[in-house]
Structures are given as C-alpha cells and as structure tokens.
Enzyme design. Structure first.
Site, short mmCIF file in Angstrom:
data_model
loop_
_atom_site.label_atom_id
_atom_site.label_comp_id
_atom_site.label_asym_id
_atom_site.label_seq_id
_atom_site.Cartn_x
_atom_site.Cartn_y
_atom_site.Cartn_z
N GLU A 46 0.85 -1.19 0.00
CA GLU A 46 0.00 0.00 0.00
C GLU A 46 0.89 1.25 0.00
O GLU A 46 1.93 1.29 0.66
CB GLU A 46 -0.90 0.00 1.24
CG GLU A 46 -1.85 1.19 1.29
CD GLU A 46 -2.68 1.22 2.56
OE1 GLU A 46 -3.85 1.63 2.48
OE2 GLU A 46 -2.17 0.84 3.64
N LYS A 128 -8.88 3.47 -2.30
CA LYS A 128 -9.43 2.98 -1.04
C LYS A 128 -10.73 3.72 -0.74
O LYS A 128 -10.78 4.95 -0.79
CB LYS A 128 -8.42 3.20 0.08
CG LYS A 128 -8.75 2.53 1.41
CD LYS A 128 -7.57 2.66 2.35
CE LYS A 128 -7.81 1.97 3.68
NZ LYS A 128 -6.62 2.06 4.57
N CYS A 163 -4.86 -2.57 2.87
CA CYS A 163 -4.84 -2.56 4.33
C CYS A 163 -6.13 -3.11 4.92
O CYS A 163 -6.52 -4.23 4.65
CB CYS A 163 -4.54 -1.14 4.81
SG CYS A 163 -3.94 -1.03 6.50
#
Length: 371
Positions: A46, A128, A163
């Site tokens: 990430e 995200k 994540c």
C-alpha cells in the site's frame, strides 16, 4: 483460458521516503528483477510511493504539517510521466504489476492502486473507499467508479485491496462474487505488538494483519493471497520524525511481516526480520478446487442470494454536472478524465490531439520505414 501455473513475487522493502523520483527508480528496479526471474506478477505494498505516512499515528496534527507538505509534493499523479515509466517497465518485462501509491488528483490525495498489464495498459485504477482513522487527515475517499477490485486476466481473476479493506466483509463478498482467484492484500508499514502501551484493537499491530487477517482472507475466498509489506530502517525512522522530536531507534519491530498464502489459508513463505527484497511463489490455480468445493461463498453453491444480497453502486458521484444537448446530464468516468483509456505511447499526432487521414498515413509510413 488463464494460465494455471506461474511464478509471482511480493515486495517487502523500504520505500524511498518523500522522494518520488527515487521511488519510481526503485519500483522499476524491482519490476526488472521480478521479470528477469521469470515472474508473471509482482505485487507492491500500500502507498509504496512515496511510502506510508505512519508518522500521522504518532504526532499531533501541527507537528505533522511539514511532513504532510513534503508528502503531498512527492505523491504520484496516475496520468504522469513517472507512472508511464512504470508502465513501460511492466511492458518491457511482460509482467503484471500491482502497485499501491499515494495518488494526487487536483488537490486531493488518495490511497490508490493500479493493476498494469504486460502491455503497459492500466487494467484497473482503484482508490481505497474509506481512509482508516487518522488517514482521513491525509487522504480522501474513493468513488463509485474507482473501488472495484477484480479484473479478468490471463493469469486468472486478480483482485487488490488496501490494508483494512482486507477485513471489510462487504468488499470481500464482492470480490468472491466476481470470482477472484489471486488476491493482493497490500499492507503499509506496521509496528509489532511489543509497541502497544494501551488497550488497543489487535489489528492495529502487524502480527494480526499478517497472521490472522490475511490467511483468513485466503481461506474465505479460496484465493492465492500475496501480502506485500513495507519496511523501516534507522534512517527511515529519522525521515519520518518531525524536526525537534527524538526518532525511534529500533526499526526491527516494523519488519518481517510480508506473507504469501495458499487458497486453503496455509502459509507459503514469510521473510526474516532483516530480509529486504522479493518473496516468490509458484502459483497453481487448481489448488483452489477443494477449498471452493467446500465453501463457494457469495456467488456459488454455499450462499443463498434469495435471502442475502449485496447492493453495489459503481456510479461516479459528481460535485458539478453539465446538461447535455439532449436535456440529460453529461458525465464522465475517472478513467476517461485521467486518460487511462489512451494507449501508453500513442503516435505523435494523437498525443497532440490530431486524429485523421493524415495522421493514419503517417503511422503507416512510419511502419513501412518511410519516415
């Protein structure tokens, strides 16, 4: 039919903190290394470029501002020449590249991922959907047209999440429903459990992320799951500490957390604490058959869509819209606006927006060697 057996690589390395150009060079170096080793896929952590801003969990907002300014200055536009260099590296090595990066678009940062094909095309560009906790001080939310994960490739159906998205049951269900076979669980840099000073959610340290969340994802989805992780050095600790504060001195707690898991949740490989480089795995898609035979959730024989369904909205939500000539509302996709549907290296005339017979003739002449 996809290739069922091939080599893949997961990155466990330290980012080039606050240095976009160095980060691009290191990314290309790893792509070259994986390609030369015969890998068909390489997965980066990430926000690999320019690194995960872990300092935001440790300092006050006021203390973070100088670091935040530098971080924004070194974030990566997806339509930039830096990204095109990474895409060319994928093309040169005939390899799929899954890369997390801090994307800057207009004035907003996003926790973004791209999946680049062996031809250098961006197959998927996602953001995200919701930054975690203090990440909201740095990043914005993804939108309807930037959150889908799974893409059909000749390596199988490949998905990516960032994540704690890997714990999100709705995103997991969506990926299963899309037939995901290979998953990139991209993690940032995490401290070990020995750093905890107060009662804290177990997932806020590296061991559960590596050894509970990631194998659970592999088992529940029956996917080969690659979990690339960032690392930290003493010098990295210094760079991520605001002026006037004492940096940590032991980076070892942040290191050694990358993993690769089989579709049954069993561990394939994990690094030593001092390992910095690429973890390799020989993938065989047929290994998922027995796990899927027992539990094909979301879209298969072990679910009840007549009782439980997931509503998904992939429309972009516009702040400003324009009326089109027919009285409707004109809209556009993020991909279109950022030019991701265009060829990586279009002919010169097309790059200048000139499309027509003359441009086609020039291309034909160049191909024939007349120019």
């Amino acid at each position: 039919m996809p290739i069922t057996q091939y080599k893949a690589a997961a990155v466990t390395s330290e980012p080039c903190w606050f240095d976009l150009e160095a980060g691009v060079q290191k990314t290309i170096s790893f792509i070259n290394e994986a390609g030369q080793a015969g890998s068909k896929l390489i997965a980066f952590p990430e926000v690999w470029i320019p690194g995960y801003p872990y300092w935001m969990w440790k300092v006050t907002y006021q203390q973070s501002l100088p670091l935040l300014k530098s971080y924004r200055e070194n974030s990566l536009p997806v339509d930039s020449e830096e990204m095109r260099r990474i895409r060319r590296a994928a093309r040169d090595n005939h390899i799929y590249v899954s890369m997390g990066f801090s994307e800057i678009d207009h004035a907003t940062l996003y926790l973004s991922q791209v999946l680049i094909s062996p031809t250098g095309d961006v197959l998927n560009h996602r953001r995200k959907i919701k930054p975690t906790h203090v990440e909201k001080l740095v990043y914005g939310d993804g939108d309807g047209d930037t959150f889908l994960s799974v893409v059909d490739t000749d390596l199988g159906r490949l998905g990516q999440l960032n994540c704690w998205e890997n714990m999100n049951p709705f995103l997991k269900s969506l990926n299963i429903a899309m037939g995901e076979q290979i998953h990139i669980a991209a993690w940032p840099v995490y401290p070990g459990k020995e750093t905890l000073k107060y009662p804290d959610p177990a997932t806020n340290v590296a061991e559960p992320a590596s050894d509970i969340v990631t194998p659970a994802y592999a088992l529940e989805t029956a996917t080969w799951t690659l979990a690339p992780f960032q690392r930290l050095s003493v010098e990295g600790l210094k760079k991520n500490t605001p002026a006037g504060m004492e940096p940590e001195t032991d980076p070892s707690t942040y290191n050694g957390h990358a993993r690769i898991y089989r579709p049954d949740g069993s561990l394939v490989v994990k690094p030593d604490k001092d390992f910095d480089g690429l973890l390799y795995v020989d993938i065989d898609l047929n290994e998922s058959h027995l796990t899927k035979a027992l539990g094909d959730f979301a879209s298969g024989h072990y679910m009840r869509p007549d009782l439980i369904r997931l509503l998904v909205d992939t429309r972009r939500k516009e702040l400003v819209t324009e009326a089109d000539p027919d009285g409707g509302v004109a809209t556009y996709s993020t991909r279109e606006r950022l030019g991701l549907n265009r060829p990586l290296d279009p002919p010169k005339d097309e790059r200048h927006g000139i499309v027509g017979v003359a441009g086609q003739k020039s291309a034909e002449q160049r191909k024939a060697g007349d120019l």
